[in-house]
Motif scaffolding. Sequence first.
Motif, PDB file in Angstrom:
ATOM      1  N   ARG A  53      10.887  -2.861  -4.105  1.00 12.77           N
ATOM      2  CA  ARG A  53      11.069  -3.293  -5.491  1.00 12.77           C
ATOM      3  C   ARG A  53       9.858  -2.836  -6.291  1.00 12.77           C
ATOM      4  NH1 ARG A  53      15.332  -4.011  -6.708  1.00 12.77           N
ATOM      5  NH2 ARG A  53      15.801  -5.533  -5.150  1.00 12.77           N
ATOM      6  N   LEU A  54      10.067  -2.045  -7.338  1.00 12.16           N
ATOM      7  CA  LEU A  54       8.986  -1.532  -8.179  1.00 12.16           C
ATOM      8  C   LEU A  54       8.603  -2.550  -9.237  1.00 12.16           C
ATOM      9  CD1 LEU A  54      10.351   2.092  -8.699  1.00 12.16           C
ATOM     10  CD2 LEU A  54       8.681   1.317  -7.012  1.00 12.16           C
ATOM     11  N   PRO A  55       7.358  -2.579  -9.677  1.00 12.24           N
ATOM     12  CA  PRO A  55       6.251  -1.735  -9.240  1.00 12.24           C
ATOM     13  C   PRO A  55       5.639  -2.250  -7.933  1.00 12.24           C
ATOM     14  CG  PRO A  55       5.488  -3.219 -10.955  1.00 12.24           C
ATOM     15  CD  PRO A  55       6.966  -3.481 -10.769  1.00 12.24           C
ATOM     16  N   VAL A  56       5.056  -1.319  -7.177  1.00 13.06           N
ATOM     17  CA  VAL A  56       4.355  -1.639  -5.929  1.00 13.06           C
ATOM     18  C   VAL A  56       3.025  -0.881  -5.924  1.00 13.06           C
ATOM     19  CG1 VAL A  56       6.374  -2.170  -4.511  1.00 13.06           C
ATOM     20  CG2 VAL A  56       5.587   0.177  -4.686  1.00 13.06           C
ATOM     21  N   SER A  57       2.105  -1.338  -5.091  1.00  9.61           N
ATOM     22  CA  SER A  57       0.788  -0.700  -5.021  1.00  9.61           C
ATOM     23  C   SER A  57       0.765   0.475  -4.049  1.00  9.61           C
ATOM     24  CB  SER A  57      -0.264  -1.738  -4.621  1.00  9.61           C
ATOM     25  OG  SER A  57       0.059  -2.273  -3.354  1.00  9.61           O
ATOM     26  N   ILE A  58       1.881   0.771  -3.416  1.00  2.49           N
ATOM     27  CA  ILE A  58       1.986   1.884  -2.481  1.00  2.49           C
ATOM     28  C   ILE A  58       2.775   3.016  -3.130  1.00  2.49           C
ATOM     29  CG2 ILE A  58       1.781   0.509  -0.370  1.00  2.49           C
ATOM     30  CD1 ILE A  58       4.858   0.400  -0.267  1.00  2.49           C
ATOM     31  N   SER A  59       2.764   4.193  -2.522  1.00  2.00           N
ATOM     32  CA  SER A  59       3.518   5.320  -3.055  1.00  2.00           C
ATOM     33  C   SER A  59       5.010   5.094  -2.813  1.00  2.00           C
ATOM     34  CB  SER A  59       3.075   6.620  -2.371  1.00  2.00           C
ATOM     35  OG  SER A  59       3.849   7.703  -2.833  1.00  2.00           O
TER      36      SER A  59
END
Length: 169
Positions: free
Chosen positions: A81-87
């Motif tokens: 689920r965006l946003p996330v701290s990963i690519s």
Amino acid sequence: MLTFRGLTLRCAIGRTGVTHAKQKREGDGKSPIGRYVFEWCALRPDRRPPMPRSQLPTIVLRRSDGWCDEATSLSYNRAVRLPVSISAEAMWRPDGLYDAVIGLSHNTAPRQRRMGSAIFFHLARPGLQATEGCVAIPRSAMRLILPFLSERTQMVILAPADSGRPKRV
């Protein structure tokens, strides 16, 4: 080429060609050679006319849907689920490539880090431009075959030596 129920359709594959599935690497731009099942379908609900339903487990895409491509993450090659701290890649795309997107079983069970993520069957760019490793077909072709796809449907991506034989769905 892609064949389905006696039809032969042009398709796009990875920008750097194909590679054996065990040699596939994250970001190499290659489509993995092998036999894959269709695991799920995701459809974007705001596009008109709507895509026909498939027999696959189907989800409705949301603006916050993403797909993790960070090999060091526990979410690698999984929906996030965006946003996330990963690519992670956004599944809700302005270019429409994922208006209808189907997950292929490459590197899903078990997942192996850096062996390739987000290998999908989706809509093609104009002129069937190459993909980042997926298989893509024109919107009109997807509309035609989507109702017939199920979890029993398989896609076979062939090596160049087999280039006279089309990829099969």
